[in-house]
Motif scaffolding. Structure first.
Motif: not given
Length: 342
Positions: A14-18, A26-34
């Motif tokens: 999410y952060i380094n590749q996309l 938005g702000t990390p964390p992304y995905g299931g943790s969010r």
């Protein structure tokens, strides 16, 4: 409600590749943790199961725990907790394996929801021996974010309801709970047939949107300009989509491109430009004229493997007639599962 989320999400992707922070915001964390954070902030009792601690940095784990989410590494511990179980897990077999691990431990009347990792119908088929014997109380649905959780684009969930052929993978009360969870987190809830949810919510929705646009373009030109019979148009749409799907299944995308011959297709499809407003066709022709050089080399080496052109739903009816109900159902379910075998 008690909620269990499985999988924190690949933050490196999410952060380094996309580059989501720069590209979408938005702000990390992304995905299931969010998702877990948002459910906890909505007042729910949330467990996040993630066996790989290294998938996130310490500061992101701190954000998760400060939101009130309990983090565990054991899927079974999470299974015993939740009324709703959300699988933000790897694509395909890994998700089946985790679902089979947790199902016998979830509380009575719990519901297990997929995200982008598998179709809810195929997930149901993979668990059916248990669902029809030991855990008749457990429901299967989807809680598909249809965007990366944590980005501004994530404003809704796609929830799998009764299938188009009337199968109830989860009861009304279980679906209602999933809808309530989505709304409590400030998201809009779309209930769609469970067998449709993946094509409008997964990353493949890109294909759905472009293909549907082409279908509607042909429908408009065919009916209003060519004055072709509606049945003829629909049969040609089926033939086109089925041929392309069959070639992808046997020969991959490279084999599909080789078989369709972009140069030939450009010449044929250009003759269907009958209205100025066919912008989708203009865009498609432009893409086909400027194929990536790397793809061209891969296409040259591709093998076109045998395919059998059929009308899939007509084939299903034939199989049911020829070999009978239970045997036909078994063959159909095994065929559906093969879509996710890899």
């Amino acid at each position: 409600m008690k909620i269990s989320v499985y999988g924190a999400g690949n933050q490196n992707l999410y952060i380094n590749q996309l580059n989501l922070p720069e590209k979408f915001g938005g702000t990390p964390p992304y995905g299931g943790s969010r998702m877990a954070i948002e459910f906890a902030q909505a007042g729910h009792d949330v467990i996040l199961a993630e066996p790989n601690k290294d998938i996130m940095s310490d500061d992101l784990w701190k954000k998760v725990e400060e939101a009130g989410v309990k983090v565990v590494s054991d899927d079974i511990e999470a299974a015993k907790h939740g009324e709703i179980h959300v699988l933000f897990t790897p694509f395909g077999k890994a998700t089946f394996r985790i679902a089979k691990t947790i199902i016998e431990h979830v509380p009575e009347n719990a519901v297990i929801c997929n995200t982008c990792t598998v179709s809810p119908v195929v997930l149901y088929y993979s668990l059916e021996p248990i669902l029809r014997t030991k855990r008749k109380d457990v429901g299967i649905s989807s809680m598909h974010p249809a965007a990366v959780p944590g980005t501004p684009q994530h404003g809704h969930y796609v929830i799998g309801g009764k299938t188009t052929d009337g199968k109830e993978l989860a009861n009304e009360e279980q679906i209602k709970k999933v809808v309530e969870l989505a709304k409590s987190a400030g998201k809009e809830a779309y209930i769609v047939p469970a067998d449709v949810s993946s094509v409008v919510a997964d990353m493949g929705s890109l294909v759905t949107a472009v293909a549907l646009s082409g279908v509607l373009d042909y429908y408009t030109v065919g009916r209003k300009i060519i004055n072709a019979p509606k049945k003829m148009i629909e049969q040609q749409v089926i033939m086109t989509l089925q041929t392309m799907a069959s070639l992808v299944e046997t020969s991959g995308v490279e084999g599909l491109v080789k078989a369709l011959n972009p140069e030939l297709l450009i010449r044929s499809a250009s003759s269907m430009k009958l209205l100025d407003k066919q912008k989708d066709l203009d865009a498609a022709l432009e893409i086909l004229k400027n194929l990536d050089e790397t793809l061209k080399k891969e296409v040259e080496k591709a093998e076109i493997k045998p395919t059998t052109l059929v009308a899939a739903q007509s084939l299903v009816k034939e199989i049911k007639t020829l070999i009978g109900g239970a045997a036909a159902e078994g063959a159909i379910k095994r065929s559906a599962r093969k879509l996710f075998e890899h």
